[in-house]
Design a protein around this motif. Structure first.
Motif, PDB file in Angstrom:
ATOM      1  N   PHE A  80       0.862  -1.188   0.000  1.00  0.00           N
ATOM      2  CA  PHE A  80       0.000   0.000   0.000  1.00  0.00           C
ATOM      3  C   PHE A  80       0.894   1.232   0.000  1.00  0.00           C
ATOM      4  CE2 PHE A  80      -3.013   2.824   2.658  1.00  0.00           C
ATOM      5  CZ  PHE A  80      -3.508   3.439   1.507  1.00  0.00           C
ATOM      6  N   PHE A  81       1.037   1.836  -1.161  1.00  0.00           N
ATOM      7  CA  PHE A  81       1.921   2.983  -1.325  1.00  0.00           C
ATOM      8  C   PHE A  81       1.495   4.156  -0.435  1.00  0.00           C
ATOM      9  CE2 PHE A  81       2.848   6.960  -3.806  1.00  0.00           C
ATOM     10  CZ  PHE A  81       4.202   6.982  -3.554  1.00  0.00           C
ATOM     11  N   GLY A  82       0.217   4.213  -0.099  1.00  0.00           N
ATOM     12  CA  GLY A  82      -0.282   5.314   0.717  1.00  0.00           C
ATOM     13  C   GLY A  82       0.394   5.439   2.067  1.00  0.00           C
ATOM     14  N   MET A  83       1.023   4.380   2.544  1.00  0.00           N
ATOM     15  CA  MET A  83       1.669   4.421   3.855  1.00  0.00           C
ATOM     16  C   MET A  83       2.859   5.377   3.894  1.00  0.00           C
ATOM     17  SD  MET A  83      -0.294   2.648   5.633  1.00  0.00           S
ATOM     18  CE  MET A  83       0.647   2.721   7.143  1.00  0.00           C
ATOM     19  N   VAL A  84       3.379   5.781   2.741  1.00  0.00           N
ATOM     20  CA  VAL A  84       4.488   6.738   2.756  1.00  0.00           C
ATOM     21  C   VAL A  84       4.013   8.131   3.155  1.00  0.00           C
ATOM     22  CG1 VAL A  84       5.703   5.431   0.974  1.00  0.00           C
ATOM     23  CG2 VAL A  84       4.307   7.406   0.312  1.00  0.00           C
ATOM     24  N   PHE A  85       2.709   8.369   3.093  1.00  0.00           N
ATOM     25  CA  PHE A  85       2.173   9.686   3.436  1.00  0.00           C
ATOM     26  C   PHE A  85       1.934   9.849   4.933  1.00  0.00           C
ATOM     27  CE2 PHE A  85       0.699   9.000  -0.974  1.00  0.00           C
ATOM     28  CZ  PHE A  85       1.308  10.092  -1.578  1.00  0.00           C
ATOM     29  N   ALA A  86       1.470   8.780   5.584  1.00  0.00           N
ATOM     30  CA  ALA A  86       1.174   8.846   7.018  1.00  0.00           C
ATOM     31  C   ALA A  86       1.045   7.430   7.557  1.00  0.00           C
ATOM     32  CB  ALA A  86      -0.113   9.625   7.277  1.00  0.00           C
ATOM     33  N   PRO A  87       1.409   7.212   8.825  1.00  0.00           N
ATOM     34  CA  PRO A  87       1.365   5.857   9.396  1.00  0.00           C
ATOM     35  C   PRO A  87      -0.041   5.315   9.605  1.00  0.00           C
ATOM     36  CG  PRO A  87       1.967   7.466  11.061  1.00  0.00           C
ATOM     37  CD  PRO A  87       1.985   8.193   9.752  1.00  0.00           C
ATOM     38  N   ASP A  88      -1.056   6.173   9.573  1.00  0.00           N
ATOM     39  CA  ASP A  88      -2.433   5.716   9.764  1.00  0.00           C
ATOM     40  C   ASP A  88      -3.254   5.881   8.489  1.00  0.00           C
ATOM     41  OD1 ASP A  88      -2.474   8.474   9.706  1.00  0.00           O
ATOM     42  OD2 ASP A  88      -3.957   8.671  11.324  1.00  0.00           O
ATOM     43  N   MET A  89      -2.592   5.887   7.350  1.00  0.00           N
ATOM     44  CA  MET A  89      -3.270   6.146   6.097  1.00  0.00           C
ATOM     45  C   MET A  89      -4.226   5.017   5.726  1.00  0.00           C
ATOM     46  SD  MET A  89      -3.745   8.395   3.838  1.00  0.00           S
ATOM     47  CE  MET A  89      -2.394   9.551   4.091  1.00  0.00           C
TER      48      MET A  89
END
Length: 227
Positions: A80-89
């Motif tokens: 899930f690439f979104g995890m690079v934006f925030a740890p609770d993404m």
């Protein structure tokens, strides 16, 4: 020199315009094309290797066509690439950012094509030659295809689905300097659902780990292909 290697070129990434990869369903289409190509060549199962977006595609391929994937080698790619934006993404939280990135690329497509013609040499990498090489790849790519695939990559969360992967999976990822512990924690957490995954942090490497430490990556690919 000891294996047959097929290199996948994503349509649009070499500048071709008007391909299906500019529209919704691009990742599914790439997965289907790879499956059809392997079947047409009558190769049976293969070791599937993918970097970044390609790593996500490899995981999708393994889930959809397990009988054709003997093993997977994932190079610096999260489920899930979104995890690079925030740890609770979550997908819901990341969707506005994903749409914004896509829309900005589409709006700036002409400027990005013009930059490609100018052949600039900015980019990321461990040394100047690597930076130039990566930058030229980026500049060659059709922005509309990149926009769609970045959006689909960001809006895909396989952290739970990867538990269904039955073939051996090796994940080789960057572990550079001060980012080492953070990278190890991120990959350990995000691949937690996949029992038996082999996580390989590589020192002195950035996102293009196969360019920064090619011998380590080749060794892991050879080991996976031998399974």
């Amino acid at each position: 020199d000891d294996h047959r290697v097929l290199t996948v070129e994503v349509r649009g990434f070499a500048g071709e315009r008007g391909t299906a990869n500019e529209s919704a369903g691009a990742i599914d289409g790439i997965v289907a094309d790879i499956s059809a190509d392997l079947a047409a060549r009558n190769l049976g199962s293969a070791t599937i290797v993918g970097h970044s977006l390609g790593g996500l595609i490899a995981m999708e391929f393994g889930l959809a066509h397990a009988e054709q994937a003997k093993s997977l080698v994932i190079l610096d790619s999260l489920p899930f690439f979104g995890m690079v934006f925030a740890p609770d993404m979550t997908l819901e939280k990341v969707e506005p950012q994903a749409k914004q990135m896509r829309d900005m690329m589409i709006a700036g497509a002409e400027q990005m094509r013009a930059a490609g013609l100018a052949n600039t040499t900015s980019g990321a990498g461990a040394d100047e030659a690597t930076r130039v090489r990566i930058a030229n790849w980026s500049l060659d790519a059709e922005p509309l295809a990149v926009a769609e695939l970045v959006y689909e990559d960001t809006m895909t969360d396989l952290r739970s689905e990867i538990a269904s992967l039955k073939m051996p999976v090796t994940v080789v990822h960057m572990a550079n300097g001060g980012y080492r512990e953070m990278a190890i924690e991120r990959y350990t957490t995000d691949y937690a659902a996949l029992p038996g995954v082999r996580l390989v942090p590589v020192d002195n490497s950035l996102h293009f780990v196969q360019l920064d430490q090619p011998e380590i990556v080749r060794a892991e690919i050879r080991a996976a292909a031998a399974k």
